[in-house]
Scaffold this motif. Structure first.
Motif, PDB file in Angstrom:
ATOM      1  N   MET A 187       0.971  -1.170   0.106  1.00 18.93           N
ATOM      2  CA  MET A 187      -0.116   0.207   0.078  1.00 18.93           C
ATOM      3  C   MET A 187       1.032   1.206   0.264  1.00 18.93           C
ATOM      4  N   ASP A 188       2.003   1.014   0.556  1.00 20.17           N
ATOM      5  CA  ASP A 188       3.099   2.139   0.547  1.00 20.17           C
ATOM      6  C   ASP A 188       3.311   2.721  -1.068  1.00 20.17           C
ATOM      7  N   ASN A 189       3.178   1.998  -1.825  1.00 17.06           N
ATOM      8  CA  ASN A 189       3.422   2.436  -3.282  1.00 17.06           C
ATOM      9  C   ASN A 189       2.258   2.257  -4.061  1.00 17.06           C
ATOM     10  N   VAL A 190       1.063   2.550  -3.631  1.00 18.49           N
ATOM     11  CA  VAL A 190      -0.299   2.236  -4.514  1.00 18.49           C
ATOM     12  C   VAL A 190      -0.245   3.302  -5.618  1.00 18.49           C
ATOM     13  N   GLU A 191       0.292   4.497  -5.305  1.00 21.19           N
ATOM     14  CA  GLU A 191       0.041   5.541  -6.486  1.00 21.19           C
ATOM     15  C   GLU A 191       1.143   5.242  -7.738  1.00 21.19           C
ATOM     16  N   MET A 207      -2.205  -6.484   8.515  1.00 21.22           N
ATOM     17  CA  MET A 207      -2.128  -5.631   9.641  1.00 21.22           C
ATOM     18  C   MET A 207      -2.375  -6.160  10.887  1.00 21.22           C
ATOM     19  N   GLY A 208      -2.685  -7.268  11.226  1.00 21.21           N
ATOM     20  CA  GLY A 208      -3.022  -7.972  12.308  1.00 21.21           C
ATOM     21  C   GLY A 208      -4.388  -7.432  12.785  1.00 21.21           C
ATOM     22  N   THR A 209      -5.403  -7.053  12.032  1.00 21.61           N
ATOM     23  CA  THR A 209      -6.741  -6.485  12.439  1.00 21.61           C
ATOM     24  C   THR A 209      -7.660  -6.926  11.502  1.00 21.61           C
ATOM     25  N   THR A 210      -8.951  -6.347  11.627  1.00 24.87           N
ATOM     26  CA  THR A 210     -10.168  -6.933  10.774  1.00 24.87           C
ATOM     27  C   THR A 210     -10.466  -5.729   9.742  1.00 24.87           C
ATOM     28  N   PRO A 211     -11.312  -6.344   8.929  1.00 24.15           N
ATOM     29  CA  PRO A 211     -11.665  -5.338   7.564  1.00 24.15           C
ATOM     30  C   PRO A 211     -12.359  -4.037   8.028  1.00 24.15           C
ATOM     31  N   THR A 212     -12.959  -4.094   9.177  1.00 21.47           N
ATOM     32  CA  THR A 212     -13.755  -2.941   9.674  1.00 21.47           C
ATOM     33  C   THR A 212     -12.837  -2.009  10.324  1.00 21.47           C
ATOM     34  N   ASP A 213     -11.761  -2.140  10.592  1.00 27.65           N
ATOM     35  CA  ASP A 213     -10.579  -1.213  11.201  1.00 27.65           C
ATOM     36  C   ASP A 213     -10.621  -0.047  10.492  1.00 27.65           C
ATOM     37  N   PRO A 214     -11.038   1.176  11.121  1.00 27.67           N
ATOM     38  CA  PRO A 214     -10.843   2.411  10.430  1.00 27.67           C
ATOM     39  C   PRO A 214      -9.412   2.570   9.635  1.00 27.67           C
ATOM     40  N   GLU A 215      -8.157   2.204  10.048  1.00 32.52           N
ATOM     41  CA  GLU A 215      -7.024   2.189   9.003  1.00 32.52           C
ATOM     42  C   GLU A 215      -7.192   1.500   7.817  1.00 32.52           C
ATOM     43  N   VAL A 216      -7.839   0.272   8.178  1.00 30.61           N
ATOM     44  CA  VAL A 216      -7.907  -0.664   6.687  1.00 30.61           C
ATOM     45  C   VAL A 216      -8.877   0.012   5.752  1.00 30.61           C
ATOM     46  N   ILE A 217      -9.831   0.541   6.467  1.00 30.95           N
ATOM     47  CA  ILE A 217     -10.763   1.163   5.635  1.00 30.95           C
ATOM     48  C   ILE A 217     -10.131   2.566   4.840  1.00 30.95           C
ATOM     49  N   ARG A 218      -9.222   3.403   5.619  1.00 30.99           N
ATOM     50  CA  ARG A 218      -8.681   4.536   4.869  1.00 30.99           C
ATOM     51  C   ARG A 218      -7.751   3.974   4.008  1.00 30.99           C
ATOM     52  N   LEU A 219      -7.049   2.882   4.145  1.00 28.25           N
ATOM     53  CA  LEU A 219      -6.160   2.314   3.240  1.00 28.25           C
ATOM     54  C   LEU A 219      -6.843   2.191   1.978  1.00 28.25           C
ATOM     55  N   ALA A 238      -6.441   3.457  -1.903  1.00 27.50           N
ATOM     56  CA  ALA A 238      -6.066   2.652  -3.314  1.00 27.50           C
ATOM     57  C   ALA A 238      -7.194   3.131  -4.188  1.00 27.50           C
ATOM     58  N   LEU A 239      -8.314   3.301  -3.759  1.00 32.56           N
ATOM     59  CA  LEU A 239      -9.634   3.217  -4.672  1.00 32.56           C
ATOM     60  C   LEU A 239      -9.346   4.560  -5.367  1.00 32.56           C
ATOM     61  N   ASP A 240      -8.804   5.657  -4.662  1.00 29.67           N
ATOM     62  CA  ASP A 240      -8.647   7.004  -5.209  1.00 29.67           C
ATOM     63  C   ASP A 240      -7.519   7.265  -6.190  1.00 29.67           C
ATOM     64  N   ALA A 241      -6.458   6.342  -5.731  1.00 32.88           N
ATOM     65  CA  ALA A 241      -5.109   6.363  -6.636  1.00 32.88           C
ATOM     66  C   ALA A 241      -5.229   5.578  -7.706  1.00 32.88           C
ATOM     67  N   ALA A 242      -6.174   4.676  -7.967  1.00 31.20           N
ATOM     68  CA  ALA A 242      -6.610   3.962  -9.164  1.00 31.20           C
ATOM     69  C   ALA A 242      -7.356   4.818  -9.918  1.00 31.20           C
ATOM     70  N   HIS A 243      -8.303   5.598  -9.383  1.00 31.27           N
ATOM     71  CA  HIS A 243      -9.242   6.430 -10.081  1.00 31.27           C
ATOM     72  C   HIS A 243      -8.291   7.806 -10.914  1.00 31.27           C
ATOM     73  N   GLN A 244      -7.598   8.298  -9.815  1.00 30.06           N
ATOM     74  CA  GLN A 244      -6.412   9.172 -10.023  1.00 30.06           C
ATOM     75  C   GLN A 244      -5.803   9.006 -11.519  1.00 30.06           C
ATOM     76  N   ALA A 245      -5.448   7.484 -11.399  1.00 30.94           N
ATOM     77  CA  ALA A 245      -4.518   7.043 -12.654  1.00 30.94           C
ATOM     78  C   ALA A 245      -5.246   6.695 -13.867  1.00 30.94           C
ATOM     79  N   GLY A 246      -6.515   6.932 -13.815  1.00 29.05           N
ATOM     80  CA  GLY A 246      -7.760   6.342 -14.657  1.00 29.05           C
ATOM     81  C   GLY A 246      -7.742   5.059 -14.844  1.00 29.05           C
ATOM     82  N   LYS A 247      -7.710   4.083 -13.724  1.00 30.31           N
ATOM     83  CA  LYS A 247      -7.918   2.701 -13.708  1.00 30.31           C
ATOM     84  C   LYS A 247      -9.023   2.349 -12.898  1.00 30.31           C
TER      85      LYS A 247
END
Length: 107
Positions: A1-5, A27-39, A43-52
């Motif tokens: 996720m560090d290089n998603v852009e 990450m040692g957590t669950t899919p509903t963890d706020p940090e997972v959601i943020r990440l 990634a969704l934003d990075a994909a769309h910014q790249a037109g993908k």
């Protein structure tokens, strides 16, 4: 996720696909963890910014619908293994529940 852009902007990468269960386990957590959601939203934003397009793996129909509502372009609502297991269990239950209760056994 560090290089998603960088990944999203790479020629030859046609889409991104987020496996939220894999991400959260890493990450040692669950899919509903706020940090997972943020990440995954990052990634969704990075994909769309790249037109993908960006996809999302969910284990449920409700989770898949929620991902589409969040702006993901495609979803995986289950896996082939999960669907096969569910169908096999349904068949076994049907057979078990539809047998005569007092039927004599053949010898």
């Amino acid at each position: 996720m560090d290089n998603v852009e960088k990944i999203a902007a790479t020629d030859g990468v046609d889409a991104l696909f987020i496996g939220v269960a894999d991400l959260s386990m890493d990450m040692g957590t669950t899919p509903t963890d706020p940090e997972v959601i943020r990440l995954y939203l990052h990634a969704l934003d990075a994909a769309h910014q790249a037109g993908k397009p960006c996809g999302f793996a969910s284990g449920t129909a409700a989770g898949a619908r929620a991902a589409l509502d969040q702006g993901f372009d495609f979803v995986m609502a289950s896996s082939d293994t999960a669907m096969l297991v569910k169908q096999a269990l349904d068949i076994a239950r049907t057979i078990k529940n539809n047998r005569p209760s007092q039927a004599p056994r053949r010898r």
